[in-house]
Scaffold this active site. Structure first.
Site, PDB file in Angstrom:
ATOM      1  N   LYS A 216       0.648  -1.154  -0.118  1.00 39.73           N
ATOM      2  CA  LYS A 216       0.046  -0.082   0.044  1.00 39.73           C
ATOM      3  C   LYS A 216       0.756   1.120   0.048  1.00 39.73           C
ATOM      4  CE  LYS A 216      -4.101  -1.963   0.295  1.00 39.73           C
ATOM      5  NZ  LYS A 216      -5.199  -2.505   1.435  1.00 39.73           N
ATOM      6  N   ARG A 247      -3.274 -10.210   4.518  1.00 42.26           N
ATOM      7  CA  ARG A 247      -3.526 -10.230   2.860  1.00 42.26           C
ATOM      8  C   ARG A 247      -2.041  -9.725   2.343  1.00 42.26           C
ATOM      9  NH1 ARG A 247      -5.079  -7.339  -1.386  1.00 42.26           N
ATOM     10  NH2 ARG A 247      -6.642  -8.135  -2.755  1.00 42.26           N
TER      11      ARG A 247
HETATM   12  N1  HH2 Z   1      -7.129  -4.211  -0.494  1.00 40.63           N
HETATM   13  C1  HH2 Z   1      -7.230  -4.282  -2.039  1.00 40.63           C
HETATM   14  C2  HH2 Z   1      -7.968  -5.057  -2.303  1.00 40.63           C
HETATM   15  N2  HH2 Z   1      -8.766  -5.961  -1.495  1.00 40.63           N
HETATM   16  N3  HH2 Z   1      -9.389  -6.702   0.497  1.00 40.63           N
HETATM   17  C3  HH2 Z   1      -9.507  -6.622   1.739  1.00 40.63           C
HETATM   18  N4  HH2 Z   1     -10.229  -7.708   2.726  1.00 40.63           N
HETATM   19  N5  HH2 Z   1      -8.558  -5.904   2.401  1.00 40.63           N
HETATM   20  C4  HH2 Z   1      -7.650  -4.980   1.835  1.00 40.63           C
HETATM   21  O1  HH2 Z   1      -6.815  -4.426   2.340  1.00 40.63           O
HETATM   22  C5  HH2 Z   1      -7.842  -5.110   0.288  1.00 40.63           C
HETATM   23  C6  HH2 Z   1      -8.745  -6.014  -0.257  1.00 40.63           C
HETATM   24  C7  HH2 Z   1      -6.187  -3.529  -2.629  1.00 40.63           C
HETATM   25  O2  HH2 Z   1      -5.053  -3.870  -2.933  1.00 40.63           O
HETATM   26  P1  HH2 Z   1      -4.589  -4.956  -4.249  1.00 40.63           P
HETATM   27  O3  HH2 Z   1      -5.493  -6.026  -4.287  1.00 40.63           O
HETATM   28  O4  HH2 Z   1      -3.119  -5.103  -4.391  1.00 40.63           O
HETATM   29  O5  HH2 Z   1      -5.034  -4.164  -5.102  1.00 40.63           O
HETATM   30  P2  HH2 Z   1      -6.137  -3.793  -6.398  1.00 40.63           P
HETATM   31  O6  HH2 Z   1      -7.354  -3.534  -5.591  1.00 40.63           O
HETATM   32  O7  HH2 Z   1      -6.032  -2.518  -7.219  1.00 40.63           O
HETATM   33  O8  HH2 Z   1      -6.583  -4.977  -7.238  1.00 40.63           O
END
Ligand code: HH2
Length: 265
Positions: A216, A247
């Site tokens: 993040k 995660r």
């Molecule tokens: N963060 C992201 C997406 N889904 N779900 C939960 N439960 N908690 C989180 O902190 C969370 C999440 C964002 O991160 P990332 O998957 O790397 O990116 P993107 O949403 O752009 O696919």
């Protein structure tokens, strides 16, 4: 079916496989379903308790996609890993969750905490899937513009308490639910740090807590240049304050670090 705390003992790592072209951390890396499936299998081999598969980016500024568009890249990945890898589906849509559950997903990870699709609670309740309810202020298009709270930990906890009560009223078994403060979802650097420092306020709700600090932007804003090391440090800090599920994109590094941190418990 097992309560979530037995299925995912503390600490458990949730690996991340985004099959979107524009995820903020791994966008585009897993668009080929064979590559995505291989990444999911490798994460399971490295010790991930579950792999979170997402077809819609939630990065700041992103627009929504339809259920069909969201399913198109996901289905071939789920078909390849079904049975072999424990799967969580990162979606806010009932149609996507239902199809993923048919293909073997055992958890629904909804960053809107059942606010986006009125049918999602019923899909989760009817299937007996595990559920992650996450806090977000605003929506992905606008959430990072000017996030404000009087007391971020208390407000996030009150929101999650209300969403948990809603899920239970809709028929979801409480012992299948975990809660997530939503690091980076309508929060400044200071809000994100405060949520981890005061994780006890969330733990008081009596449910396991999931934290996603991996890659993040807060980490870079704190001066980090090696995002993997920085993510691991944030994960250990969250674990030390009581988080159960972390995660993470770099599964092996997180599994090793959390196992060593656990040895001091
Ligand atoms: N963060 C992201 C997406 N889904 N779900 C939960 N439960 N908690 C989180 O902190 C969370 C999440 C964002 O991160 P990332 O998957 O790397 O990116 P993107 O949403 O752009 O696919």
């Amino acid at each position: 079916m097992e309560p979530i705390e037995l299925r995912f003992p503390r600490p458990s790592v949730m690996g991340v496989v985004n099959v979107t072209p524009d995820s903020f951390s791994d966008g585009g890396a897993h668009l080929d379903p064979d590559v995505a499936a291989a990444a999911a299998r490798r994460m399971a081999d490295e010790g991930a308790a579950i792999v979170d598969v997402g077809g819609e980016s939630t990065r700041p500024g992103s627009d929504g996609v339809s259920a069909d568009e969201e399913l198109r890249p996901i289905v071939p990945v789920l078909e390849r890993i079904a049975g072999g890898v424990p799967v969580s589906i990162d979606t806010a849509k009932a149609a996507v969750a239902a199809r993923a559950i048919e293909l073997g997903a055992e958890m629904v990870n909804d960053v809107t905490a059942l606010r986006a699709d009125p049918d999602l609670a019923g899909v989760v309740a009817g299937s007996g899937a595990y559920l992650c309810l996450m806090h977000m202020q605003g929506d992905p298009r606008t959430m990072q513009i000017d996030p404000r709270y009087d007391d971020v930990a208390a407000e996030v906890a009150a929101f999650l308490e209300e969403r948990l009560a809603f899920a239970v009223a809709e028929g979801v078994a409480e012992d299948r639910v975990c809660l997530d403060p939503g690091i980076g979802f309508g929060k400044t650097v200071e809000h994100n740090l405060e949520l981890i420092r005061r994780l006890d306020v969330l733990l008081a709700l009596g449910r396991p807590v999931l934290v996603g600090f991996s890659r993040k932007s807060t980490l870079a804003r704190l001066g980090a240049t090696d995002l993997r090391s920085a993510s691991v440090a944030a994960a250990v800090a969250a674990y030390e304050r009581g988080a159960t599920i972390v995660r993470a994109h770099d599964v092996e590094a997180h599994v090793d670090a959390l196992n060593v941190a656990k040895a001091f418990a």
